[in-house]
Design an enzyme around this catalytic site. Structure first.
Site, PDB file in Angstrom:
ATOM      1  N   ASP A  28      22.575  50.069  42.986  1.00 16.44           N
ATOM      2  CA  ASP A  28      21.212  49.986  43.494  1.00 16.44           C
ATOM      3  C   ASP A  28      20.659  48.614  43.099  1.00 16.44           C
ATOM      4  OD1 ASP A  28      18.375  50.238  43.847  1.00 16.44           O
ATOM      5  OD2 ASP A  28      18.570  52.410  43.681  1.00 16.44           O
ATOM      6  N   ILE A  29      20.144  47.846  44.046  1.00 18.28           N
ATOM      7  CA  ILE A  29      19.629  46.513  43.710  1.00 18.28           C
ATOM      8  C   ILE A  29      18.227  46.571  43.100  1.00 18.28           C
ATOM      9  CG2 ILE A  29      21.100  45.244  45.313  1.00 18.28           C
ATOM     10  CD1 ILE A  29      18.551  44.963  47.109  1.00 18.28           C
ATOM     11  N   HIS A  92      21.216  60.064  50.645  1.00 11.97           N
ATOM     12  CA  HIS A  92      21.867  59.352  49.558  1.00 11.97           C
ATOM     13  C   HIS A  92      21.602  60.043  48.224  1.00 11.97           C
ATOM     14  CE1 HIS A  92      17.834  57.615  49.964  1.00 11.97           C
ATOM     15  NE2 HIS A  92      17.902  57.249  48.693  1.00 11.97           N
ATOM     16  N   HIS A  94      21.580  59.362  43.933  1.00  8.67           N
ATOM     17  CA  HIS A  94      21.492  58.390  42.856  1.00  8.67           C
ATOM     18  C   HIS A  94      22.318  58.902  41.676  1.00  8.67           C
ATOM     19  CE1 HIS A  94      17.860  56.207  44.443  1.00  8.67           C
ATOM     20  NE2 HIS A  94      17.679  57.373  45.043  1.00  8.67           N
TER      21      HIS A  94
END
Length: 129
Positions: A28-29, A92, A94
């Protein structure tokens, strides 16, 4: 087309951790903590529970060794799993290294890591797979 589909297609760069025919995992950016990884389904589906049943099962099996690799290289008590899905309309998951429940608080400020830091974390996780 979502930003995640553009990442899968290589139109937007990412710090890829793993990929197979159905899933793509990358850092994750805008991470909550170092090692925060997104695991996405390549089939662009908005809501997590609209994903086909067989893919939901495969998703966890795909994510498991990634979570174990993250846990090996990022000091933490465990890997938390979160499915929020509000920021990008593409299902998505995490994977977040955590030491407390607050480490998964998405209202917290995100880390600002350098390209070098992202590349180092990526290399460590990939090597641990």
């Amino acid at each position: 087309m979502t930003i995640f589909t553009k990442i899968i297609n290589g139109e937007i760069p990412s710090y890829k951790i793993a990929e197979n025919e159905h899933f793509y995992a990358f850092l994750d950016i805008f991470p909550l903590v170092k090692g925060h990884t997104l695991v996405i389904c390549k089939n662009e589906t908005d809501k997590f529970f609209d994903v086909a049943d067989n893919l939901l099962q495969e998703w966890l099996l795909f994510a498991k060794p990634i979570a174990q690799a993250i846990e090996k290289v990022i000091p933490c008590n465990r890997i938390g799993v979160s499915v929020v899905g509000l920021e990008v309309p593409h299902a998505h998951m995490h994977l977040i290294p955590i030491n407390s429940a607050d480490d998964m608080n998405f209202s917290r400020s995100k880390l600002k890591l350098s390209v070098e830091e992202f590349k180092a974390i990526q290399a460590e996780i990939v090597a641990a797979l």
